[in-house]
Design an enzyme around this catalytic site. Structure first.
Site, PDB file in Angstrom:
ATOM      1  N   ASP A 135      46.458  24.474  39.662  1.00  0.00           N
ATOM      2  CA  ASP A 135      45.099  24.372  39.116  1.00  0.00           C
ATOM      3  C   ASP A 135      44.985  23.114  38.247  1.00  0.00           C
ATOM      4  O   ASP A 135      45.403  23.102  37.094  1.00  0.00           O
ATOM      5  CB  ASP A 135      44.785  25.636  38.297  1.00  0.00           C
ATOM      6  N   LYS A 146      41.656  19.376  33.716  1.00  0.00           N
ATOM      7  CA  LYS A 146      42.357  19.915  32.537  1.00  0.00           C
ATOM      8  C   LYS A 146      42.942  18.759  31.725  1.00  0.00           C
ATOM      9  O   LYS A 146      43.596  17.874  32.285  1.00  0.00           O
ATOM     10  CB  LYS A 146      43.474  20.859  32.978  1.00  0.00           C
ATOM     11  N   ASP A 161      49.710  29.518  38.313  1.00  0.00           N
ATOM     12  CA  ASP A 161      48.394  30.103  38.586  1.00  0.00           C
ATOM     13  C   ASP A 161      48.380  30.961  39.860  1.00  0.00           C
ATOM     14  O   ASP A 161      47.330  31.488  40.227  1.00  0.00           O
ATOM     15  CB  ASP A 161      47.333  28.991  38.650  1.00  0.00           C
ATOM     16  N   GLU A 176      37.797  28.508  38.838  1.00  0.00           N
ATOM     17  CA  GLU A 176      37.969  28.634  40.286  1.00  0.00           C
ATOM     18  C   GLU A 176      38.595  29.965  40.703  1.00  0.00           C
ATOM     19  O   GLU A 176      38.419  30.414  41.822  1.00  0.00           O
ATOM     20  CB  GLU A 176      38.831  27.473  40.803  1.00  0.00           C
ATOM     21  N   ARG A 183      37.975  33.044  39.827  1.00  0.00           N
ATOM     22  CA  ARG A 183      36.984  34.072  40.150  1.00  0.00           C
ATOM     23  C   ARG A 183      36.325  33.784  41.505  1.00  0.00           C
ATOM     24  O   ARG A 183      35.869  34.705  42.180  1.00  0.00           O
ATOM     25  CB  ARG A 183      35.956  34.173  39.014  1.00  0.00           C
TER      26      ARG A 183
HETATM   27  N1  BES Z   1      44.041  29.201  35.515  1.00  0.00           N
HETATM   28  C1  BES Z   1      43.115  29.065  34.469  1.00  0.00           C
HETATM   29  C2  BES Z   1      43.340  30.060  33.341  1.00  0.00           C
HETATM   30  C3  BES Z   1      44.581  29.861  32.504  1.00  0.00           C
HETATM   31  C4  BES Z   1      44.517  29.149  31.330  1.00  0.00           C
HETATM   32  C5  BES Z   1      45.781  30.431  32.871  1.00  0.00           C
HETATM   33  C6  BES Z   1      45.652  28.996  30.549  1.00  0.00           C
HETATM   34  C7  BES Z   1      46.909  30.270  32.103  1.00  0.00           C
HETATM   35  C8  BES Z   1      46.847  29.552  30.949  1.00  0.00           C
HETATM   36  C9  BES Z   1      41.697  29.297  34.981  1.00  0.00           C
HETATM   37  O1  BES Z   1      41.456  28.889  36.276  1.00  0.00           O
HETATM   38  C10 BES Z   1      40.781  28.510  34.090  1.00  0.00           C
HETATM   39  O2  BES Z   1      40.890  27.316  34.088  1.00  0.00           O
HETATM   40  N2  BES Z   1      39.907  29.206  33.368  1.00  0.00           N
HETATM   41  C11 BES Z   1      38.991  28.596  32.484  1.00  0.00           C
HETATM   42  C12 BES Z   1      37.650  29.266  32.660  1.00  0.00           C
HETATM   43  C13 BES Z   1      36.509  28.559  31.980  1.00  0.00           C
HETATM   44  C14 BES Z   1      36.266  27.215  32.605  1.00  0.00           C
HETATM   45  C15 BES Z   1      35.261  29.425  32.083  1.00  0.00           C
HETATM   46  C16 BES Z   1      39.483  28.741  31.054  1.00  0.00           C
HETATM   47  O3  BES Z   1      40.049  29.782  30.726  1.00  0.00           O
HETATM   48  O4  BES Z   1      39.349  27.812  30.292  1.00  0.00           O
HETATM   49 ZN    ZN Z   2      40.926  26.817  36.384  1.00  0.00          ZN
HETATM   50 ZN    ZN Z   3      43.167  28.883  37.545  1.00  0.00          ZN
END
Ligand code: BES
Ligand code: ZN
Ligand code: ZN
Length: 476
Positions: A252, A259, A269, A330, A332
């Protein structure tokens, strides 16, 4: 290797001994007698404390390691599992474990449970990921469980559970350049064939035909095709299927909502996918009386001239349209199509497992998995299983107020993210929109618990395999 020796006193043991001891218990007088001096003052019986005593030739074994269990009235199965792992982690070579010393009438924990916890903790505590390009380290480690009753069934069961968890850890720890969606699919096929399970893997042409537009949208930026992995276990005649749906995002980057970390740790992920496959392995190996399907949507979330972008609208498999407000939300998107697919295949209960939100890790750290559910009875059943496996989980809410925010789009039925607070609940509410009436649903957000930041007695830093044991336990 873990074996049992029946009715052998540790005094005869030729290999080094681990001796668990409660604070209010005395060291066996016969043992002290042959040692020739009272070692009691040198033994710390405080919880988790190790005291290594050299037998100075008085016994065939060179050392005895006491592991303190603390006050017996405070003991729990979780503390036993942890204390045994503390002792086993430092063990060099094969060791013998005196199981009867840890039995607790007060806590109603008998010999077979102790043997089970010891075998499980041993296998989990010895786990190490083999460095890429290296042979696995060969060691002569092993455990001999000394017990007066036959505990071979307990050992066998503990090893089925632990080995599946170890497989999940290996999948999670493998770097994303070596664990692309096709690799995860290949592993699932191998697992299915080994265990006589039905399976199918859908790739981009089939997914297009099907209409899985949300999964395909996330996949657009990657040169590797998406995979929708389906493994089915039929262990019961006519009960409805439960679907275990796991996020299989092999890397991811965040997409155009890149990120800032460069995606560090985002090889993890796909741990939701890995962990549901591990649960399937346990269910199949133990031939449990249940019907379970495992569904893992898998892709990378990358950037390219073809990648999906902010403000794009995707049409999901359910027909619902989704406005992209953040390409990093992504998980969801790939999960909503997988949930719809599970329901199309006839699942009446769905449990999805996903590293979905950073917010859940902020709320519960690496300690608890976040749980969301649309059904209290199903939730209670899940928590019972989690308690039996000593995996910590805590319920968080879904709410109409969050759903309202998700429906606030001028161009589509839903948005995929809402800036601001309650990120974990909003992620859950998004998924719930795809759970049809009459289907019981649990969402497990493992973003905090899928990988550990530090070495622990029962797992090193890295992928943990969290929830695989609890999910299998549900069907025992
Ligand atoms: N894979 C990430 C969530 C994640 C964050 C897992 C840190 C492990 C450690 C997910 O796809 C994500 O990026 N989520 C975002 C959602 C937001 C953009 C609504 C998040 O948590 O920031
Ligand atoms: Zn993400
Ligand atoms: Zn993710």
């Amino acid at each position: 290797m873990i074996t049992q020796s029946i009715e052998t006193s540790i005094r005869e043991s030729k290999i080094n001994v681990i001796y668990p001891i409660y604070e209010d218990a005395d060291i066996c007088p016969k043992y002290i007698e042959q040692l020739g001096h009272d070692v009691s003052p040198y033994v710390d019986k405080g919880y988790g404390k190790l005291s290594v005593i050299n037998t100075l030739g008085r016994y065939a074994h060179r050392t005895i390691t006491f592991v303190g269990l603390g006050k017996e009235e405070d003991i729990t199965s979780a503390k036993l599992r942890e204390a045994f792992a503390i002792a086993f982690k430092q063990a060099k070579g094969r060791v013998a474990f005196d199981s009867k010393r840890a039995v607790s009438e007060k806590a109603n924990i008998g010999l077979s449970a102790i043997a089970y916890f010891a075998a499980e903790s041993y296998a989990l505590s010895q786990y190490q990921f083999t460095k890429i390009g290296h042979e696995p380290e060969v060691n002569d480690n092993g455990l001999e469980i000394i017990a007066l009753e036959d505990v071979s069934k307990e050992i066998e069961k503990a090893l089925v559970y632990a080995n599946a968890v170890i497989h999940a850890r290996d999948l999670g720890n493998t770097p994303s350049n070596l664990m692309e969606p096709q690799d995860l699919a290949q592993y699932a096929v191998h697992l299915a064939e080994e265990n006589g399970l039905a399976y199918k893997v859908l790739s981009n042409p089939e997914l297009k035909e099907l209409g899985a537009g949300a999964l395909l949208g996330v996949n657009q930026g990657s040169v590797n095709e998406a995979k929708l992995i389906v493994v089915t276990y039929n262990g019961d005649n006519d009960t409805p299927y439960t679907a275990l749906v796991g996020k299989g995002l092999t890397f991811d980057s965040g997409g155009y909502n890149l990120k800032s970390t460069g995606g560090k740790l985002m090889k993890y992920d796909m741990c939701g996918g890995a962990n549901v496959l591990a649960a399937m392995e346990i269910i199949a190996k133990r031939k449990l009386k249940a019907n379970v399907m495992c569904i893992v949507p898998s892709t990378e979330n990358l950037i390219s001239g073809e990648a999906y972008k902010a403000d794009d609208v995707l049409t999901s498999l359910s027909g619902k349209t989704i406005e992209i407000t953040n390409t990093d939300a992504e998980g969801r998107l790939i999960l909503c199509d997988a949930i719809t697919y599970a329901i199309q295949l006839g699942a009446k209960r769905v449990i999805d497992v996903a590293t979905l939100t950073g917010a859940v890790a902020t709320a519960l750290a690496g300690e608890y998995t976040g749980v969301f559910s649309n059904n209290d009875a199903f939730y209670e059943q899940f928590m019972k299983a989690a308690k039996l496996q000593d995996e910590k989980a805590w319920r968080l809410p879904t709410d109409e107020a969050f759903v309202k925010l998700l429906k606030d789009s001028k161009v589509a039925d839903l948005v995929n993210s809402v800036a601001g607070s309650a990120g974990a609940s909003i992620g859950a509410c998004f998924l719930e929109q795809f759970v049809e009436d009459g289907v019981e649903w649990i969402h497990l957000d493992i973003a905090g618990t899928a990988d550990a930041r530090h070495d622990q007695p029962r797992h090193p830093k890295g992928a943990t395999g969290v929830m695989a044991r609890t999910l299998a336990q549900l069907f025992e």
